[in-house]
Design an enzyme around this catalytic site. Sequence first.
Site, mmCIF file in Angstrom:
data_model
loop_
_atom_site.group_PDB
_atom_site.id
_atom_site.type_symbol
_atom_site.label_atom_id
_atom_site.label_comp_id
_atom_site.label_asym_id
_atom_site.label_seq_id
_atom_site.Cartn_x
_atom_site.Cartn_y
_atom_site.Cartn_z
ATOM 1 C CG ASN A 246 -21.586 -2.906 -8.186
ATOM 2 O OD1 ASN A 246 -22.011 -4.146 -7.830
ATOM 3 N ND2 ASN A 246 -20.547 -2.352 -8.191
ATOM 4 C CD GLU B 51 -16.994 -1.733 2.481
ATOM 5 O OE1 GLU B 51 -17.250 -0.894 3.389
ATOM 6 O OE2 GLU B 51 -16.281 -0.928 1.204
ATOM 7 C CG ASP C 144 -2.281 0.977 1.174
ATOM 8 O OD1 ASP C 144 -3.177 0.352 0.598
ATOM 9 O OD2 ASP C 144 -2.198 2.176 1.000
ATOM 10 C CD GLU D 202 -13.622 -9.852 -5.126
ATOM 11 O OE1 GLU D 202 -13.001 -10.526 -5.443
ATOM 12 O OE2 GLU D 202 -15.035 -10.506 -4.732
ATOM 13 C CB CYS E 234 -19.322 -0.556 -4.665
ATOM 14 S SG CYS E 234 -18.028 -1.244 -4.439
ATOM 15 N N GLY F 203 -25.653 3.405 -0.514
ATOM 16 C CA GLY F 203 -24.497 4.233 -0.281
ATOM 17 C C GLY F 203 -23.282 3.430 -0.834
ATOM 18 N NE ARG G 116 -14.641 3.774 0.713
ATOM 19 C CZ ARG G 116 -13.830 2.932 0.271
ATOM 20 N NH1 ARG G 116 -13.102 3.248 -0.867
ATOM 21 N NH2 ARG G 116 -13.832 1.908 0.573
ATOM 22 C CG LEU H 296 -37.059 -6.990 -4.493
ATOM 23 C CD1 LEU H 296 -38.113 -7.681 -4.778
ATOM 24 C CD2 LEU H 296 -37.479 -5.611 -5.214
ATOM 25 C CE LYS I 173 -22.160 -3.515 3.295
ATOM 26 N NZ LYS I 173 -22.498 -4.813 2.432
#
Length: 446
Positions: free
Chosen positions: A206, A153, A33, A149, A258, A255, A325, A248, A318
């Site tokens: 997505n 999360e 990183d 991928e 992604c 949010g 983010r 659903l 979530k």
Amino acid sequence: MNREHLGVLGAGWVGLATAASFAELGHDVVVRDVVPERVAALKAGKVPIHEPGLPEMLARHRDRVRFTDDISEVVGSTEIVFVCVGTPSTYSGEADLSAVWRIVDELARVEQSLLLVMKSTVPVRTGEQVRARLDALELAHVGYVANPEFLSEGTALADFNEPDRVVVGAFEPADGDRVAALYEPLEAPIVRTDVASAEMIKLASNAALATRISFINEIANVCELVGADVEEVARGVGLDHRLGPHFLRPGIGYGGSCFPKDASALKQLAANSGYHFQLLSAVIEVNELQKRRVVQKLRAHLGDLRGRTVALLGLSFKPNTNDMREAPSLVLAPRLLAEGAVVRAWDPVALPSARTLLGGVQLTETLLEALEDADAALIVTEWPELRALVSPEVRHAMRTPLIVDGRNMLDPEAVRAAGFVYEGIGRPSAARSPRPGVEEPRRELA
Ligand SMILES: NC(=O)c1ccc[n+]([C@@H]2O[C@H](COP(=O)([O-])OP(=O)(O)OC[C@H]3O[C@@H](n4cnc5c(N)ncnc54)[C@H](O)[C@@H]3O)[C@@H](O)[C@H]2O)c1
């Protein structure tokens, strides 16, 4: 199985889940990183993100996973390198690929053969552009494979290890074979395809999930107007085998790192290619409006919000992550402050991130502190801890016992029976169907 020496670039959710999972499958992994503090923490055994099971899995494989901030330690010792860097939105809504291009430039002097595997979510044709750049740098010995991928999360390790499918898009079949072989122990369907289609599978997936969320949110909004209960509606719709129950769940909108950026990147990609993606534009707009609808619900009960205290419950986008983010809390807090409300906020894991992101908001360590003398509790993230809201202690702590459940996580009957006024999303409000013995909410609260 061959024990491979793998490289991972980027120690975020995707990079760390990838590294830990490949180590679990028996491979050696070196993770690079560019943030030195992140690397130092990981070297010291501290995992800088909240992801259930990840610290334990990395600890189990300390002998197989190394961390570094030096790219030469990765390219010097590995043959397959997974790119897991962030691809956030630019101001125009396109994907910012600067971290990807930095990596390609860093490879300029690689002499041995190497396979670059793109796990980051990138616009279609990125692979083609990376290939062209590698060729321009005379790096024909560096192969390229798209391997998007799909993990979420909060369930990243389970998603990585039991995927619905693995997508492998390659220019050279032998490169694709090599990447596909790494996933064989997972016994998941492997979709072998060209690079552009692999890139599009990720964006389309997505976009489809975001579309379902905005769809059920609009159904919820209509339910509110016509007196139907969206939870019943979603159950009935989801039992249709052609539709299924997933995504659903009505609420205050999606949010995270992604859906918002990938939906916007696909919309921009289409526009740049000469196509106006009308449906996706509506999906994005519905989501933006949905986040703000709960403010109208507060106003309907409390009137002017000036001087009213609102407890924002849950700040991460979530549960089971500290990732903020594009979290709805980042839209709601400033909106409520702009209305003159006093905003308190609680979250079990995201408070450290919130300190820098939510100016003017009083952050509280305990749920009860957030609710003391509050005029409303607004559930933003469905943390299981929030089931404890429905208690006499909370009822007495609040100045006005209004719960606006932005995630429909509580049972309206039980909440009302405990003496609260309850508002959900797309559920009949107390005002429409008063229960015997429960006071009419507007009169109580106005
Ligand atoms: N988070 C998710 O749930 C998820 C799921 C599927 C796909 N994705 C995609 O995967 C990618 C990574 O997502 P994330 O959430 O893990 O991101 P993240 O922001 O958590 O982590 C990215 C990491 O990359 C590091 N980095 C930046 N430039 C680097 C470089 N040149 N070399 C090495 N490291 C570098 C950053 O410091 C950061 O730690 C994104 O494209 C995202 O869209 C994310």
